[in-house]
Design a protein around this motif. Structure first.
Motif, PDB file in Angstrom:
ATOM      1  N   GLU A   1       0.845  -1.188   0.000  1.00  0.00           N
ATOM      2  CA  GLU A   1       0.000   0.000   0.000  1.00  0.00           C
ATOM      3  C   GLU A   1       0.878   1.236   0.000  1.00  0.00           C
ATOM      4  OE1 GLU A   1      -2.572  -0.141   3.359  1.00  0.00           O
ATOM      5  OE2 GLU A   1      -3.793  -1.812   2.586  1.00  0.00           O
ATOM      6  N   TYR A   2       0.416   2.271  -0.672  1.00  0.00           N
ATOM      7  CA  TYR A   2       1.205   3.495  -0.776  1.00  0.00           C
ATOM      8  C   TYR A   2       1.574   4.034   0.606  1.00  0.00           C
ATOM      9  CZ  TYR A   2       2.557   8.284  -1.770  1.00  0.00           C
ATOM     10  OH  TYR A   2       3.236   9.475  -1.818  1.00  0.00           O
ATOM     11  N   ASP A   3       0.632   4.017   1.527  1.00  0.00           N
ATOM     12  CA  ASP A   3       0.881   4.564   2.861  1.00  0.00           C
ATOM     13  C   ASP A   3       1.938   3.777   3.623  1.00  0.00           C
ATOM     14  OD1 ASP A   3      -0.935   6.599   2.475  1.00  0.00           O
ATOM     15  OD2 ASP A   3      -2.601   5.536   3.418  1.00  0.00           O
TER      16      ASP A   3
ATOM     17  N   ARG B   1      -0.824   7.337  -6.946  1.00  0.00           N
ATOM     18  CA  ARG B   1      -0.506   6.491  -5.792  1.00  0.00           C
ATOM     19  C   ARG B   1      -0.559   5.014  -6.182  1.00  0.00           C
ATOM     20  NH1 ARG B   1      -1.730   8.930  -0.474  1.00  0.00           N
ATOM     21  NH2 ARG B   1      -2.602   6.932   0.165  1.00  0.00           N
TER      22      ARG B   1
ATOM     23  N   GLU C   1       2.040  11.314  -6.646  1.00  0.00           N
ATOM     24  CA  GLU C   1       1.051  10.778  -5.711  1.00  0.00           C
ATOM     25  C   GLU C   1      -0.213  11.640  -5.645  1.00  0.00           C
ATOM     26  OE1 GLU C   1       3.941  13.269  -3.235  1.00  0.00           O
ATOM     27  OE2 GLU C   1       3.995  11.924  -4.957  1.00  0.00           O
TER      28      GLU C   1
END
Length: 452
Positions: free
Chosen positions: A15-17, A122, A438
């Motif tokens: 996941e991007y986060d 993202r 992003e």
């Protein structure tokens, strides 16, 4: 034992986060670097051959052929755009002891799928991170070079995973896609041995294309062998031997990739930087050089130093950019190594053809150990007719993971290689879009890659 089940779990976990800021920045650098190289390869003969074929196979579709307003299907756009990013031999590399693939070979496949899906920036970075992580893990833990297979055998798996991520495949679809790709696309090492030809620069495009296609097949319900790695007569038994990989959802392997400073094969970078520095420092006249000796590590000797066939018969770009004798001779004469060094007339000029015959490349076991410990060492001695010998020693080069390029250096490379094809404002817009990817959409980026 690595399985399609474990790989699917990894792909879905990214996941991007969960990506560190340093990882996000390096992924964006890789996107900008790849786009610049691709634009710089527009109108080159071999990519044009691919483009003509793509037009026949897929005259329309949802994806841009970069640098134009033409469009094609996901697989065919992947084929052409990857050929662009790969052809100049200016792309990035992942440095593992037994294999040196080019993870940027995955970028165009992910972008094509992202364009077709209308993916966010993202989501694009997540999928590119997936591909880089799998490519790096396979290179480090499952090298196939010594078993007779080309490194794009890894690329088709990583490209499938990256494409599957951005296409939104579920767990079982990912298993099927990876099974299809890993069963049907195992490329032979003969591509890079003995007489080298233009397929060397296109093999990865074919692999990436087939990776995207495998992901599309699985999304549409095609089943694949989900025991492709561990099954009887499977990948581990036939292609790689036993291995384990442990991909990190944080996708940190991108931090171990290098960016090329010179238009040359990966293992030549330190040697070229060293010979340019030495030639400039000592004001060496190429006409007075009696011998150039390079002590290097095993992989460099094997691939570009004569271990897989003579590197002294050089008449084409494909031969020149995989010949240490040619690259060192050209770099000494020109004090640089750009794409101009691979023009046919330049390659065949008497000065470089004569000097390359005086280049001696030898493997040094200590340098091999240093390479396997993370360096890219080179020791160069230049002897002159009057009996003077000059030496330079390198442990790495500008762009190596121990000395990575800053954003300003990536931007400068982009600006140089794109040249006058795009105006200054347009180039700045592309750079700004990638830098802020992003917060953008994939289609924002692709719209900038038309004729400009």
């Amino acid at each position: 034992m690595t399985t399609t089940d474990e790989l699917a779990e990894f792909v879905l976990a990214v996941e991007y986060d969960g990506l560190r800021e340093a990882v996000r920045e390096e992924l964006k650098k890789r996107v900008l670097d790849s786009l610049g190289i691709a634009i710089g390869a527009l109108d080159e003969g071999t990519p044009e051959t691919v483009r003509a074929t793509v037009r026949e196979v897929s005259p329309d579709g949802p994806c841009h052929l970069w640098g134009s307003e033409e469009r094609a299907s996901i697989p065919e756009a992947t084929m052409y755009n990857t050929a662009l990013t790969r052809y100049l031999d200016f792309m990035d590399s992942f440095l593992a002891p037994g294999e040196t693939p080019h993870p940027s070979d995955n970028v165009a496949a992910v972008i094509a799928c992202g364009e077709a899906e209308g993916a966010s920036g993202r989501e694009l970075l997540e999928a590119i991170g997936v591909a880089y992580e799998i490519q790096g893990e396979l290179a480090w833990n499952a090298p196939v070079r010594d078993r007779g297979f080309d490194h794009v055998t890894h690329t088709v798996i990583s490209a499938t995973a990256g494409a599957g991520k951005v296409l939104g495949l579920d767990h079982e679809e990912l298993r099927n896609a990876i099974g299809i790709a890993a069963t049907a696309n195992n490329a032979l090492r003969v591509t890079r041995t003995e007489g080298i030809n233009e397929w060397k620069g296109v093999a990865s495009a074919h692999a990436a294309r087939n990776g995207a296609y495998a992901a599309m097949l699985a999304r549409n319900g095609m089943e694949g062998p989900t025991d492709v790695f561990e099954g009887r007569k499977g990948w581990q038994a036939v292609v790689s031997g036993p291995f384990e990989i442990d991909p990190d959802p944080g996708c940190g392997r991108v931090l171990e990739t290098m960016t090329k400073r010179y238009v040359a094969e990966t293992y030549a970078q330190s040697a070229i930087e060293g010979i340019v520095e030495l030639a400039e420092r000592e004001e060496i006249d190429p006409e007075e050089v009696s011998e150039i000796r390079l002590d290097t590590f095993a992989g460099a000797k094997l691939i570009i130093g004569g271990g897989e066939g003579s590197r002294y018969e050089v008449a084409t770009k494909a031969e020149a950019d995989h010949s240490l004798p040619y690259m060192l001779a050209a770099a000494l004469i020109d004090r640089e190594l750009t794409n101009d060094a691979y023009d046919r007339e330049r390659i065949r000029r008497a000065d470089v053809q004569s000097l390359l015959k005086r280049v001696d490349v030898e493997e040094d076991e200590e340098l091999t150990e240093r390479f396997e410990a993370g360096e890219m060492p080179a020791v160069i001695d230049i002897s002159t007719d009057e009996g003077t010998t000059y030496r330079v020693e390198k442990s790495a080069f500008a762009g190596h993971p121990r000395n990575p390029m800053e954003w300003r250096e990536i931007e400068a490379k982009f600006d140089t290689i794109v040249g006058e094809r795009y105006g200054a404002d347009h180039k700045a817009t592309i750079v700004g879009t990638v830098r802020d990817l992003e917060s953008r959409e994939t289609n924002d980026l692709l719209a900038l890659l038309d004729s400009g």
